[in-house]
Motif scaffolding. Structure first.
Motif, PDB file in Angstrom:
ATOM      1  N   LYS A 117      47.533  29.171  37.437  1.00  0.00           N
ATOM      2  CA  LYS A 117      48.255  29.706  38.553  1.00  0.00           C
ATOM      3  C   LYS A 117      47.963  31.169  38.757  1.00  0.00           C
ATOM      4  N   VAL A 118      48.336  31.904  37.477  1.00  0.00           N
ATOM      5  CA  VAL A 118      48.050  33.402  37.433  1.00  0.00           C
ATOM      6  C   VAL A 118      46.638  33.757  37.578  1.00  0.00           C
ATOM      7  N   MET A 119      45.864  33.030  37.078  1.00  0.00           N
ATOM      8  CA  MET A 119      44.363  33.531  37.159  1.00  0.00           C
ATOM      9  C   MET A 119      43.866  33.368  38.454  1.00  0.00           C
ATOM     10  N   ASN A 120      44.389  32.300  39.228  1.00  0.00           N
ATOM     11  CA  ASN A 120      44.028  31.994  40.517  1.00  0.00           C
ATOM     12  C   ASN A 120      44.227  33.042  41.505  1.00  0.00           C
ATOM     13  N   LEU A 121      45.437  33.547  41.338  1.00  0.00           N
ATOM     14  CA  LEU A 121      45.795  34.524  42.272  1.00  0.00           C
ATOM     15  C   LEU A 121      45.464  35.950  41.702  1.00  0.00           C
ATOM     16  N   VAL A 123      43.095  36.908  39.739  1.00  0.00           N
ATOM     17  CA  VAL A 123      41.835  37.340  39.671  1.00  0.00           C
ATOM     18  C   VAL A 123      40.893  36.728  40.682  1.00  0.00           C
ATOM     19  N   ARG A 124      40.905  35.536  40.624  1.00  0.00           N
ATOM     20  CA  ARG A 124      40.080  34.718  41.690  1.00  0.00           C
ATOM     21  C   ARG A 124      40.255  34.963  42.887  1.00  0.00           C
ATOM     22  N   GLY A 125      41.519  35.237  43.338  1.00  0.00           N
ATOM     23  CA  GLY A 125      41.869  35.714  44.703  1.00  0.00           C
ATOM     24  C   GLY A 125      41.306  37.053  45.010  1.00  0.00           C
ATOM     25  N   TYR A 126      41.424  37.993  43.970  1.00  0.00           N
ATOM     26  CA  TYR A 126      40.872  39.329  44.163  1.00  0.00           C
ATOM     27  C   TYR A 126      39.198  39.131  44.423  1.00  0.00           C
ATOM     28  N   PHE A 127      38.528  38.386  43.867  1.00  0.00           N
ATOM     29  CA  PHE A 127      37.083  38.122  43.798  1.00  0.00           C
ATOM     30  C   PHE A 127      36.936  37.777  45.268  1.00  0.00           C
ATOM     31  N   ILE A 128      37.312  36.621  45.729  1.00  0.00           N
ATOM     32  CA  ILE A 128      37.282  35.724  46.983  1.00  0.00           C
ATOM     33  C   ILE A 128      37.315  36.814  48.192  1.00  0.00           C
ATOM     34  N   LEU A 129      38.590  37.516  48.054  1.00  0.00           N
ATOM     35  CA  LEU A 129      38.828  38.490  49.235  1.00  0.00           C
ATOM     36  C   LEU A 129      37.904  39.463  49.413  1.00  0.00           C
ATOM     37  N   SER A 130      37.491  40.060  48.308  1.00  0.00           N
ATOM     38  CA  SER A 130      36.683  41.308  48.058  1.00  0.00           C
ATOM     39  C   SER A 130      35.466  40.798  48.676  1.00  0.00           C
ATOM     40  N   GLN A 131      34.952  39.747  48.203  1.00  0.00           N
ATOM     41  CA  GLN A 131      33.432  39.472  48.613  1.00  0.00           C
ATOM     42  C   GLN A 131      33.397  38.963  50.057  1.00  0.00           C
ATOM     43  N   HIS A 132      34.600  38.275  50.500  1.00  0.00           N
ATOM     44  CA  HIS A 132      34.319  37.940  51.820  1.00  0.00           C
ATOM     45  C   HIS A 132      34.707  39.242  52.795  1.00  0.00           C
ATOM     46  N   VAL A 133      35.383  40.075  52.603  1.00  0.00           N
ATOM     47  CA  VAL A 133      35.825  41.324  53.260  1.00  0.00           C
ATOM     48  C   VAL A 133      34.323  42.246  53.298  1.00  0.00           C
TER      49      VAL A 133
END
Length: 264
Positions: A117-121, A123-133
């Motif tokens: 839960k912690v890693m998904n939000l 770290v993973r969430g930062y990566f996905i949003l940064s890449q998409h933006v």
């Protein structure tokens, strides 16, 4: 080129900022900073009611603020957030990755699902949003600012009683993510930097501060206090504006000196 004035360098008029975890605490403080400098603000967090109140607070201060409810631990929500922001605002010049979670448990019995839960939000969430933006706006436009919220917890170990292994690990990862992404995306004129807050009286930290005692927590800082509602504003604006256009791949602790004492 004639050198701009300091007021011109810090001016964000015409810019748009997306801030996750923006409905309260540090996220809302950073939204005020960017909005007060002239940026249009898109807030996001999971709860619509909180977002509505936060947007109203910004609007009452004369800031153009809107909101989208999204859970950045979920990939489909994260991508929807970026797409809807671009559709509604036409740009994402500044991305502040701030949404985060923590979990307290001894390392030897830390639940794997809590770790995920912690890693998904965080770290993973930062990566996905940064890449998409970046793919949707910043790379084609050859411009952008990404500000990742790490923590001094990513710089050092904690006292044993804090028991925040997953959180600390995630914030160390955010610093590495920031530095590596800055190296890769400098060619697109995208600046990527991190802020490492210390102890602030946020909802996430309130339980820990209450259990350990506010005075004890403040005593760890050479300045002798916790962070307040102004302390992230200056650095956030520096990273987001042309005043910081030659800064990338860096992290800076905003912690009253705690990291100095702990030897980061």
């Amino acid at each position: 080129m004639t050198a701009r004035t300091i007021q011109q360098l810090f001016d964000l008029s015409g810019k748009t900022a997306l801030i996750t975890g923006g409905s309260r605490g540090l996220g809302l403080q950073m939204a005020h900073a960017l909005g007060e400098a002239g940026a249009k603000i898109m807030l996001s967090s999971r709860k619509a009611d909180d977002l509505e109140q936060a947007a109203a607070e910004l609007q009452s201060a004369g800031i153009d603020a809107r909101w989208i409810a999204a859970d950045c631990s979920k990939e489909e929500d994260t991508r929807r957030l970026a797409d809807e922001t671009l559709q509604r605002m036409g740009a994402i010049d500044i991305l502040v990755n701030n949404a985060g979670a923590s979990w307290g448990a001894p390392a030897e019995s830390h639940p794997v699902e809590a770790w995920d839960k912690v890693m998904n939000l965080n770290v993973r969430g930062y990566f996905i949003l940064s890449q998409h933006v970046a793919n949707g706006y910043m790379i084609p436009k050859k411009t952008g600012r990404i500000i990742n919220i790490a923590s001094i917890a990513g710089l050092n170990g904690n006292p044993p009683e804090m028991q925040t292994l997953a959180y600390n690990t995630s914030k160390t990862a955010v610093i590495g993510f920031t530095r590596t992404l800055a190296a890769e995306w400098g060619k697109y004129n995208i600046n990527v930097n991190a802020i490492c807050p210390g102890f602030f009286m946020t909802k996430m930290a309130a339980g820990l501060i209450k259990s350990l005692g506010e005075e004890k927590m403040a005593s760890h800082a050479p300045l002798g206090r916790l962070g307040d509602d102004e302390d992230l504003k200056g650095l956030t604006l520096l990273y987001a504006s042309d005043a910081g256009k030659h800064i990338t791949g860096q992290w800076l602790a905003v912690d009253g000196g705690v990291s100095v004492v702990l030897g980061a």
